[in-house]
Design a protein around this motif. Structure first.
Motif, PDB file in Angstrom:
ATOM      1  N   SER A  15      44.998  51.285  54.059  1.00 22.22           N
ATOM      2  CA  SER A  15      44.237  50.131  54.275  1.00 22.22           C
ATOM      3  C   SER A  15      42.507  51.283  52.962  1.00 22.22           C
ATOM      4  O   SER A  15      41.923  50.095  52.539  1.00 22.22           O
ATOM      5  N   SER A  16      42.015  51.951  53.747  1.00 17.05           N
ATOM      6  CA  SER A  16      40.777  52.383  53.671  1.00 17.05           C
ATOM      7  C   SER A  16      41.301  52.727  51.884  1.00 17.05           C
ATOM      8  O   SER A  16      40.288  52.443  50.774  1.00 17.05           O
ATOM      9  N   ALA A  17      42.069  52.880  51.441  1.00 10.34           N
ATOM     10  CA  ALA A  17      42.582  53.976  50.646  1.00 10.34           C
ATOM     11  C   ALA A  17      42.495  53.040  49.089  1.00 10.34           C
ATOM     12  O   ALA A  17      42.160  52.799  48.156  1.00 10.34           O
ATOM     13  N   VAL A  18      43.464  52.139  49.547  1.00  7.70           N
ATOM     14  CA  VAL A  18      43.353  50.327  48.932  1.00  7.70           C
ATOM     15  C   VAL A  18      42.501  49.888  48.346  1.00  7.70           C
ATOM     16  O   VAL A  18      42.146  49.665  48.059  1.00  7.70           O
ATOM     17  N   ARG A  19      41.155  50.200  49.674  1.00  7.48           N
ATOM     18  CA  ARG A  19      39.803  49.600  49.726  1.00  7.48           C
ATOM     19  C   ARG A  19      39.147  49.367  48.513  1.00  7.48           C
ATOM     20  O   ARG A  19      37.833  49.790  47.975  1.00  7.48           O
ATOM     21  N   ARG A  20      39.164  51.386  48.158  1.00 15.26           N
ATOM     22  CA  ARG A  20      38.871  52.534  47.164  1.00 15.26           C
ATOM     23  C   ARG A  20      39.204  52.184  45.559  1.00 15.26           C
ATOM     24  O   ARG A  20      38.064  52.680  45.124  1.00 15.26           O
ATOM     25  N   LEU A  21      40.243  51.509  45.419  1.00 17.15           N
ATOM     26  CA  LEU A  21      41.026  51.173  44.767  1.00 17.15           C
ATOM     27  C   LEU A  21      40.059  50.575  43.651  1.00 17.15           C
ATOM     28  O   LEU A  21      39.463  49.362  44.236  1.00 17.15           O
ATOM     29  N   PRO A  22      39.587  50.881  42.311  1.00 20.88           N
ATOM     30  CA  PRO A  22      38.619  49.950  41.155  1.00 20.88           C
ATOM     31  C   PRO A  22      39.085  48.654  41.538  1.00 20.88           C
ATOM     32  O   PRO A  22      40.415  48.298  41.346  1.00 20.88           O
ATOM     33  N   GLY A  23      38.152  48.053  40.728  1.00 16.64           N
ATOM     34  CA  GLY A  23      37.988  46.462  40.661  1.00 16.64           C
ATOM     35  C   GLY A  23      39.056  46.098  39.604  1.00 16.64           C
ATOM     36  O   GLY A  23      39.661  47.185  38.393  1.00 16.64           O
ATOM     37  N   THR A  24      39.691  44.995  39.047  1.00 11.77           N
ATOM     38  CA  THR A  24      40.564  44.585  38.011  1.00 11.77           C
ATOM     39  C   THR A  24      39.412  44.918  36.600  1.00 11.77           C
ATOM     40  O   THR A  24      40.225  45.296  35.770  1.00 11.77           O
ATOM     41  N   LEU A  25      38.663  44.403  36.806  1.00 14.32           N
ATOM     42  CA  LEU A  25      37.323  44.734  35.761  1.00 14.32           C
ATOM     43  C   LEU A  25      36.514  46.295  35.205  1.00 14.32           C
ATOM     44  O   LEU A  25      37.179  46.262  34.534  1.00 14.32           O
ATOM     45  N   ARG A  26      36.795  46.788  36.110  1.00 15.72           N
ATOM     46  CA  ARG A  26      35.985  47.942  36.022  1.00 15.72           C
ATOM     47  C   ARG A  26      38.246  48.954  35.425  1.00 15.72           C
ATOM     48  O   ARG A  26      37.443  49.167  34.759  1.00 15.72           O
ATOM     49  N   LEU A  27      38.731  48.650  35.858  1.00 10.15           N
ATOM     50  CA  LEU A  27      40.028  49.288  35.863  1.00 10.15           C
ATOM     51  C   LEU A  27      40.029  48.582  34.428  1.00 10.15           C
ATOM     52  O   LEU A  27      40.242  49.656  32.710  1.00 10.15           O
ATOM     53  N   GLY A  28      39.804  47.472  33.295  1.00  9.76           N
ATOM     54  CA  GLY A  28      40.253  46.985  32.242  1.00  9.76           C
ATOM     55  C   GLY A  28      38.693  47.293  31.293  1.00  9.76           C
ATOM     56  O   GLY A  28      39.736  47.866  29.914  1.00  9.76           O
ATOM     57  N   LEU A  29      38.081  47.451  31.937  1.00 11.07           N
ATOM     58  CA  LEU A  29      36.911  48.676  30.983  1.00 11.07           C
ATOM     59  C   LEU A  29      37.181  50.033  30.340  1.00 11.07           C
ATOM     60  O   LEU A  29      37.366  50.314  29.515  1.00 11.07           O
ATOM     61  N   VAL A  30      37.630  50.216  31.618  1.00  4.80           N
ATOM     62  CA  VAL A  30      38.063  51.832  31.992  1.00  4.80           C
ATOM     63  C   VAL A  30      39.190  51.522  30.399  1.00  4.80           C
ATOM     64  O   VAL A  30      39.464  53.011  29.729  1.00  4.80           O
ATOM     65  N   ARG A  31      40.594  50.974  30.701  1.00  2.00           N
ATOM     66  CA  ARG A  31      41.593  50.482  30.061  1.00  2.00           C
ATOM     67  C   ARG A  31      41.152  50.121  28.492  1.00  2.00           C
ATOM     68  O   ARG A  31      41.212  50.951  27.437  1.00  2.00           O
ATOM     69  N   GLY A  32      39.822  49.524  28.464  1.00  2.00           N
ATOM     70  CA  GLY A  32      39.024  48.969  26.836  1.00  2.00           C
ATOM     71  C   GLY A  32      38.727  50.384  26.076  1.00  2.00           C
ATOM     72  O   GLY A  32      38.862  50.756  25.202  1.00  2.00           O
ATOM     73  N   LYS A 130      42.420  45.200  26.300  1.00  5.85           N
ATOM     74  CA  LYS A 130      42.921  44.900  24.773  1.00  5.85           C
ATOM     75  C   LYS A 130      41.707  44.004  23.706  1.00  5.85           C
ATOM     76  O   LYS A 130      41.481  44.198  23.028  1.00  5.85           O
ATOM     77  N   VAL A 131      41.308  43.200  24.589  1.00  4.41           N
ATOM     78  CA  VAL A 131      39.857  42.022  23.929  1.00  4.41           C
ATOM     79  C   VAL A 131      38.909  42.942  23.867  1.00  4.41           C
ATOM     80  O   VAL A 131      38.317  42.693  23.314  1.00  4.41           O
ATOM     81  N   PHE A 132      38.687  43.669  24.908  1.00  5.11           N
ATOM     82  CA  PHE A 132      37.555  44.626  25.168  1.00  5.11           C
ATOM     83  C   PHE A 132      37.309  45.463  23.589  1.00  5.11           C
ATOM     84  O   PHE A 132      36.425  45.322  22.582  1.00  5.11           O
ATOM     85  N   LEU A 133      38.376  46.253  22.820  1.00  3.27           N
ATOM     86  CA  LEU A 133      39.233  46.721  22.179  1.00  3.27           C
ATOM     87  C   LEU A 133      38.449  45.629  20.712  1.00  3.27           C
ATOM     88  O   LEU A 133      37.847  46.231  19.632  1.00  3.27           O
TER      89      LEU A 133
END
Length: 289
Positions: A15-32, A130-133
């Protein structure tokens, strides 16, 4: 008892590992960032994509020249100034609709989407990337186009806040609508090889019928009516209200800039394309189930 404790510890750690996963927005910026890096590495595509509106502006400005200016209600402007709004509009659609529709179709065909779907990356983060790009490229392309128009063709830019506010909301709505339309339309090409023809052809036709390459006064009424269904015509018209004198509003099909209609049509396309895209988007090729 020890087994229960061990299970609790394991569950707590997971559960702690799951909580430490980056959020959707942060992952979106990384993907961007990844999308942007890939775009920059494709230098020929980047250069020609940025250069296209500038080249077209230069061609039309040279062909028509200042000896035959655009005139409305006794007010004249150079053809460079008249065509600038259309070039901004087509640049927005190139960097959003065309870029996204083609790139996603290719990624679906070569298996990239299928592999990404098998990773923990949320689908929303992929689309945010994609939208970020699109947002970064369309901002850079528009800024470059405005600089060239002002410095090389002496096109006067607005000097009041009101016109720039209009520019901002037309630009934002047009970019958002174009990006969502690109994602939705990306499911139409049946392969990456056919994506270019399937995606580019409709946009090229609309450039000729939406007042981008020709003054709206020279286009048949039925052609403008048909083009008014699609976003490009409204983005171009909204941009004309920013960069052309008020006297040119009389040359529009409705005799006015129709800001309300522009906002309504672009917002409608944004909503409709979002609904259609969520229902029809494919992560696998058409022949892959």
């Amino acid at each position: 008892m020890s087994t229960t404790a061990a299970t609790s510890t394991t569950t707590g750690t997971a559960s702690s590992a799951v909580r430490r996963l980056p959020g959707t927005l942060r992952l979106g910026l990384v993907r961007g960032g990844v999308e942007l890096l890939q775009f920059v590495r494709e230098r020929d595509s980047m250069v020609f994509g940025f250069a296209y509106p500038i080249i077209m502006l230069a061609i039309f400005s040279t062909v028509f020249g200042d000896d035959d200016p655009a005139v409305s209600n006794g007010v004249s402007v150079s053809f460079a100034q008249y065509f600038l709004p259309g070039m901004i509009a087509t640049g927005v659609m190139l960097s959003t609709y065309q870029t996204l529709a083609m790139s996603i179709a290719v990624e679906r065909d070569d298996g990239t989407l299928k592999r990404l779907r098998a990773t923990p990356l949320p689908a929303t983060s992929y689309f945010l990337g994609k939208v970020f790009l699109s947002l970064v490229t369309v901002l850079a392309q528009t800024a470059l186009l405005l600089a060239v128009a002002a410095l090389a063709f002496d096109v006067p830019l607005p000097d009041d806040v009101g016109h720039w506010i209009t520019f901002a909301w037309v630009f934002v709505l047009g970019t958002a609508a174009g990006a969502v339309c690109g994602v939705a339309y990306s499911s139409v090409p049946r392969s990456g090889r056919s994506a270019s023809a399937v995606v580019v052809t409709p946009l090229l036709v609309l450039q000729f019928t939406s007042g981008v390459f020709f003054p709206v006064t020279q286009l048949p009424g039925w052609m403008l009516d048909l083009s008014s269904i699609f976003p490009l015509k409204w983005i171009a018209q909204g941009m004309r209200s920013v960069f052309l004198p008020e006297a040119f509003a009389a040359a529009e099909p409705a005799g006015s800039w129709q800001h309300g209609a522009t906002a309504a049509v672009l917002a409608a396309w944004l909503v409709v394309a979002l609904v259609v895209g969520t229902r029809t988007f494919r992560w696998r090729r058409h022949d892959d189930g």
